[in-house]
Design a protein around this motif. Structure first.
Motif, PDB file in Angstrom:
ATOM      1  N   PHE A 227      53.776 -15.739 -17.810  1.00  0.00           N
ATOM      2  CA  PHE A 227      52.497 -16.024 -17.164  1.00  0.00           C
ATOM      3  C   PHE A 227      52.738 -16.510 -15.735  1.00  0.00           C
ATOM      4  O   PHE A 227      53.830 -16.979 -15.382  1.00  0.00           O
ATOM      5  N   LEU A 228      51.714 -16.382 -14.913  1.00  0.00           N
ATOM      6  CA  LEU A 228      51.793 -16.705 -13.491  1.00  0.00           C
ATOM      7  C   LEU A 228      50.902 -17.897 -13.181  1.00  0.00           C
ATOM      8  O   LEU A 228      49.773 -17.975 -13.663  1.00  0.00           O
ATOM      9  N   THR A 229      51.404 -18.818 -12.354  1.00  0.00           N
ATOM     10  CA  THR A 229      50.622 -19.976 -11.907  1.00  0.00           C
ATOM     11  C   THR A 229      50.833 -20.153 -10.405  1.00  0.00           C
ATOM     12  O   THR A 229      51.831 -19.673  -9.837  1.00  0.00           O
ATOM     13  N   ASP A 230      49.893 -20.843  -9.738  1.00  0.00           N
ATOM     14  CA  ASP A 230      50.096 -21.186  -8.329  1.00  0.00           C
ATOM     15  C   ASP A 230      49.404 -22.511  -8.058  1.00  0.00           C
ATOM     16  O   ASP A 230      48.305 -22.774  -8.576  1.00  0.00           O
ATOM     17  N   PRO A 231      50.031 -23.383  -7.260  1.00  0.00           N
ATOM     18  CA  PRO A 231      49.429 -24.703  -6.993  1.00  0.00           C
ATOM     19  C   PRO A 231      48.401 -24.675  -5.869  1.00  0.00           C
ATOM     20  O   PRO A 231      47.714 -25.670  -5.639  1.00  0.00           O
TER      21      PRO A 231
ATOM     22  N   ARG B  56      41.974 -13.275 -10.974  1.00  0.00           N
ATOM     23  CA  ARG B  56      42.075 -12.207 -11.964  1.00  0.00           C
ATOM     24  C   ARG B  56      41.425 -10.944 -11.443  1.00  0.00           C
ATOM     25  O   ARG B  56      40.234 -10.908 -11.160  1.00  0.00           O
TER      26      ARG B  56
ATOM     27  N   PRO C  75      46.633 -10.045 -12.580  1.00  0.00           N
ATOM     28  CA  PRO C  75      46.515 -11.073 -11.538  1.00  0.00           C
ATOM     29  C   PRO C  75      46.731 -10.493 -10.138  1.00  0.00           C
ATOM     30  O   PRO C  75      47.549  -9.596  -9.937  1.00  0.00           O
TER      31      PRO C  75
ATOM     32  N   PHE D 145      53.898 -18.895  -5.494  1.00  0.00           N
ATOM     33  CA  PHE D 145      53.505 -18.740  -6.900  1.00  0.00           C
ATOM     34  C   PHE D 145      54.730 -18.886  -7.783  1.00  0.00           C
ATOM     35  O   PHE D 145      55.881 -18.806  -7.324  1.00  0.00           O
ATOM     36  N   THR D 146      54.474 -19.123  -9.068  1.00  0.00           N
ATOM     37  CA  THR D 146      55.544 -19.322 -10.040  1.00  0.00           C
ATOM     38  C   THR D 146      55.304 -18.420 -11.242  1.00  0.00           C
ATOM     39  O   THR D 146      54.183 -18.341 -11.758  1.00  0.00           O
TER      40      THR D 146
ATOM     41  N   THR E  68      56.480 -18.068 -15.062  1.00  0.00           N
ATOM     42  CA  THR E  68      57.111 -18.872 -16.121  1.00  0.00           C
ATOM     43  C   THR E  68      57.359 -18.011 -17.347  1.00  0.00           C
ATOM     44  O   THR E  68      56.482 -17.259 -17.785  1.00  0.00           O
TER      45      THR E  68
ATOM     46  N   ALA F  55      61.180 -21.525 -15.168  1.00  0.00           N
ATOM     47  CA  ALA F  55      60.189 -21.264 -14.130  1.00  0.00           C
ATOM     48  C   ALA F  55      60.881 -20.647 -12.909  1.00  0.00           C
ATOM     49  O   ALA F  55      61.891 -21.164 -12.429  1.00  0.00           O
TER      50      ALA F  55
END
Length: 361
Positions: A261-265, A271, A276, A284-285, A287, A320
């Motif tokens: 999955f992808l996350t960003d702060p 979406r 994404p 971005f990260t 994980t 990550a």
């Protein structure tokens, strides 16, 4: 199983539901291929072998299938067998047949799936509620259209019964073999020369790939089972009263599929229609994570847009991968591959693809 198939066929009792040890310790030996029309066509020998008890379906059978739990549905009508038209048989009817044969849930239901019957066609429509134990316990009604077009003899595939499990190996695809029998789980045992064949059937029935290794089990005695290795489930193998050493089976699909999955702060991801989408310039990260089956291991992050790969050790079953600034070179498909060395073998499992689009809007 081959003998039982011939017996049920000769007696006009449908398909074989199960084969159990007989009440007598010895009987004259018979060897069948399973295609014979009667026992007299089988080979008979003078030596004595354990007897067997055969349970036939009596009123319904599955014909020309790939195994014990599949085939063209036929029902007995006036002492002869009739195929069933696809229009007269639905999923609730299929659930009843699968239960009647001691199989799992219906997996496929289609006209012509296992060919056409040579005899007559059943002239009723089944109206099962799905809770009956026998197909002929279901209500029926007269068929609206009295014809069944060629190619519409219904074929049914049931999943294999959930009556085998592997325990104590940290995965549903590794451990000591147990068989659910007469209301309880019992250890399965086999002779040394037959271990690989039994293991192949177990891995196949469990949907766990192929056999990687077979080890001695933790118990000294279990239900004696002998397989050729080609069976689709243990219930098709020969079973005896003899207690034989248990066995531990390791299958190739040992590791569960990891997640990606992808996350960003910074709020730069949203979406899109294809997955994404990330604004240029945002970090971005990605994980990778997996269920806590075994300690250790590592994650390999692959990127289909180039030959670039990154590897990190699994810490608390995850890793990550940080990307400081998104640009067009980051657009493409990513996947996580989890590798671990357990049971003296290397295993790996790959996640689904994560498709990332880079946009300037």
């Amino acid at each position: 199983m081959s003998i039982a198939v011939v017996v049920c066929r000769q007696l006009g009792c449908g398909s074989t539901v199960s084969v159990l040890p007989g009440n007598t310790p010895r009987g004259f030996r018979v060897s069948c291929s399973g295609s014979e029309s009667s026992l007299r066509e089988c080979i008979r020998m003078n030596d004595l072998r354990p007897g067997l008890t055969v349970i036939c379906s009596e009123s319904v059978r599955l014909v020309d299938g790939d195994g014990f739990c599949s085939g063209r549905v036929e029902v007995k009508s006036n002492q002869s067998w009739a195929s069933v038209c696809e229009a007269d048989f639905d999923w609730q009817d299929a659930e009843v047949v699968c239960v009647e044969f001691g199989c799992g849930t219906p997996a496929a239901l289609q006209g012509g799936l296992y060919g056409e019957g040579e005899g007559q066609t059943w002239d009723k429509e089944f109206q099962c509620k799905g809770k009956e134990s026998l197909l002929l316990d279901c209500d029926t009604s007269d068929r609206e259209n009295n014809t069944c077009l060629p190619g519409n003899a219904v074929g049914l595939t049931c999943s294999e019964p959930d009556d085998v499990r592997l325990v104590g190996g940290g995965s549903r695809c590794a451990g000591g073999v147990e068989w659910y029998d007469q209301g309880e789980w019992r250890t399965v045992g086999t002779a040394d020369w037959n271990q690989r064949d039994v293991a192949a059937v177990v891995c196949r029935q469990m949907g766990c790939g192929s056999t990687v290794s077979v080890l001695p089990g933790n118990t000294t005695g279990g239900i004696g089972v002998s397989c050729s290795g080609s069976e689709s489930s243990l219930r098709e193998c020969f079973r005896s009263y003899n207690l034989l050493p248990g066995l531990t089976v390791i299958c190739s699909d040992l590791l569960v599929q990891p997640d990606i999955f992808l996350t960003d702060p910074m709020g730069g991801v949203f979406r899109g229609h294809q997955g994404p989408e990330m604004f240029r310039g945002y970090n971005f990260t990605i994980t990778c994570s997996t269920q806590p089956q075994y300690p250790g291991g590592s994650f390999l992050l692959t990127f289909t847009g180039s030959n670039r790969t990154q590897t990190q050790p699994a810490v608390n079953h995850s890793a990550a991968f940080l990307f400081p600034a998104a640009d067009d070179s980051h657009q493409g498909n990513y996947s996580c591959v989890y590798d671990n060395y357990v049971f003296s073998h290397n295993f790996s499992s790959e996640s689904e693809l994560l498709s990332l689009t880079i946009t300037g809007n």
